[in-house]
Design a protein around this motif. Structure first.
Motif, PDB file in Angstrom:
ATOM      1  N   ASP A  91     -29.220  -4.764  -6.850  1.00 28.43           N
ATOM      2  CA  ASP A  91     -28.310  -5.825  -6.438  1.00 28.43           C
ATOM      3  C   ASP A  91     -28.008  -7.007  -7.648  1.00 28.43           C
ATOM      4  OD1 ASP A  91     -27.594  -5.033  -4.186  1.00 28.43           O
ATOM      5  OD2 ASP A  91     -28.917  -6.388  -2.809  1.00 28.43           O
TER       6      ASP A  91
ATOM      7  N   GLY B  66     -16.328  -8.380  -6.488  1.00 29.17           N
ATOM      8  CA  GLY B  66     -16.883  -9.242  -5.723  1.00 29.17           C
ATOM      9  C   GLY B  66     -16.297  -9.310  -4.297  1.00 29.17           C
TER      10      GLY B  66
ATOM     11  N   TRP C 257     -23.728 -20.406  -4.525  1.00 26.56           N
ATOM     12  CA  TRP C 257     -24.051 -19.362  -5.087  1.00 26.56           C
ATOM     13  C   TRP C 257     -23.229 -18.907  -6.380  1.00 26.56           C
ATOM     14  CZ3 TRP C 257     -27.911 -16.183  -3.624  1.00 26.56           C
ATOM     15  CH2 TRP C 257     -28.500 -16.256  -2.275  1.00 26.56           C
TER      16      TRP C 257
ATOM     17  N   ARG D 287     -28.562 -19.310  -6.918  1.00 22.08           N
ATOM     18  CA  ARG D 287     -28.517 -20.179  -5.832  1.00 22.08           C
ATOM     19  C   ARG D 287     -28.987 -21.251  -5.709  1.00 22.08           C
ATOM     20  NH1 ARG D 287     -31.772 -18.986   0.031  1.00 22.08           N
ATOM     21  NH2 ARG D 287     -30.725 -20.174   1.380  1.00 22.08           N
TER      22      ARG D 287
ATOM     23  N   SER E  38     -32.882 -10.422  -4.482  1.00 19.76           N
ATOM     24  CA  SER E  38     -32.088  -9.749  -3.254  1.00 19.76           C
ATOM     25  C   SER E  38     -33.229  -9.543  -2.423  1.00 19.76           C
ATOM     26  CB  SER E  38     -31.257  -8.688  -3.689  1.00 19.76           C
ATOM     27  OG  SER E  38     -30.850  -7.891  -2.648  1.00 19.76           O
TER      28      SER E  38
ATOM     29  N   TYR F 248     -22.474 -15.661  -8.606  1.00 18.37           N
ATOM     30  CA  TYR F 248     -22.674 -14.197  -8.917  1.00 18.37           C
ATOM     31  C   TYR F 248     -22.035 -13.599 -10.240  1.00 18.37           C
ATOM     32  CZ  TYR F 248     -24.444 -13.040  -4.316  1.00 18.37           C
ATOM     33  OH  TYR F 248     -25.331 -12.865  -3.266  1.00 18.37           O
TER      34      TYR F 248
ATOM     35  N   ARG G  22     -18.431 -15.417  -9.853  1.00 16.63           N
ATOM     36  CA  ARG G  22     -18.163 -15.533  -8.342  1.00 16.63           C
ATOM     37  C   ARG G  22     -18.730 -16.527  -7.739  1.00 16.63           C
ATOM     38  NH1 ARG G  22     -19.670 -13.875  -3.265  1.00 16.63           N
ATOM     39  NH2 ARG G  22     -18.183 -12.851  -1.833  1.00 16.63           N
TER      40      ARG G  22
ATOM     41  N   CYS H 100     -23.650  -8.209 -10.401  1.00 20.10           N
ATOM     42  CA  CYS H 100     -24.560  -8.633  -9.025  1.00 20.10           C
ATOM     43  C   CYS H 100     -23.627  -8.527  -7.972  1.00 20.10           C
ATOM     44  CB  CYS H 100     -24.681 -10.137  -9.277  1.00 20.10           C
ATOM     45  SG  CYS H 100     -25.966 -10.622 -10.338  1.00 20.10           S
TER      46      CYS H 100
ATOM     47  N   PRO I 193     -28.311 -12.607  -8.804  1.00 23.92           N
ATOM     48  CA  PRO I 193     -27.573 -14.051  -8.401  1.00 23.92           C
ATOM     49  C   PRO I 193     -28.260 -15.315  -8.539  1.00 23.92           C
ATOM     50  CG  PRO I 193     -27.940 -12.948  -6.215  1.00 23.92           C
ATOM     51  CD  PRO I 193     -28.623 -12.156  -7.397  1.00 23.92           C
TER      52      PRO I 193
END
Length: 217
Positions: free
Chosen positions: A61, A145, A109, A66, A54, A111, A208, A115, A64
């Motif tokens: 955070d 989320g 992404w 990516r 993050s 999550y 998410r 997160c 996540p």
């Protein structure tokens, strides 16, 4: 004479404006069900994800995942890209961005629970915008989320304490909460304070999942 064979006919809904404000617009039914399933299949089988630290609050955070360096033109077929363009255009018109269209470069992404992304703004072109498309197979109201945003420009937030967490308590606009409903698109103007609420433990192993990119105006 009726030619109805009695077979069910699937109804394909067009992208539809859900709601909007001064700095954001929400459109549902971005893809057909078949298109959405095809995207999820490619996301699962073909894309490589890495942990993304993050840039806002790495301590809280979470981590996540990516997958960057992707393009709408390489992930979606012509019909699916056309629906994204229609959805972005529909959202753009409600924000007085009549020429809005999505840039080709995108990121996927994921999550997991725990997160999120703390309060920040994306900066950039004052007249620009970002888009998010939620593609999780399922999501529930208790799973968190959500996208939360201040529906006013960053310059309207008094910089009294030089501490964003305090200054946002005096933000003039309302706080808006947008649920990550599957097959939903959000267009949000840049220079808007926003955050992604952390995914709740109730989500279990559900992720998410989203596609993000920028909008030209």
């Amino acid at each position: 004479m009726s030619t109805n064979s009695g077979s069910p006919v699937e109804s394909v809904l067009p992208p539809e404006m859900a709601f909007s404000g001064n700095r954001y617009a929400v459109v549902d039914n971005v893809f057909t069900e078949e298109q959405l399933q095809a995207i999820l299949l490619r996301e699962r089988r073909e894309l490589e994800f890495s942990i993304s630290q993050s840039p806002v609050n790495p301590l809280f955070d979470g981590s996540p995942q990516r997958s960057s360096g992707q393009y709408l033109s390489s992930i979606l077929d012509d019909a699916a890209r056309e629906r994204v363009a229609r959805a972005v255009s529909l959202a753009g018109r409600s924000l007085s961005m009549d020429a809005a269209r999505p840039y080709d470069q995108i990121s996927f992404w994921r999550y997991p629970q725990g997160c999120g992304l703390d309060w920040h703004d994306d900066g950039g072109d004052v007249g620009g915008a970002v888009f998010i498309i939620y593609i999780s197979p399922e999501w529930r109201a208790t799973w968190g989320g959500e996208l939360e945003l201040i529906d006013s420009p960053v310059d309207d937030v008094p910089c009294q304490f030089w501490d964003l967490s305090k200054d946002l308590m005096n933000a003039p606009g309302p706080r808006i909460c947008v649920a990550p409903r599957p097959n939903r698109l959000v267009v949000m103007k840049t220079s808007t304070f926003h955050r992604l609420r952390a995914v709740h433990a109730r989500a279990g192993d559900s992720l998410r999942q989203s596609i993000t990119g920028f909008v030209s105006s």
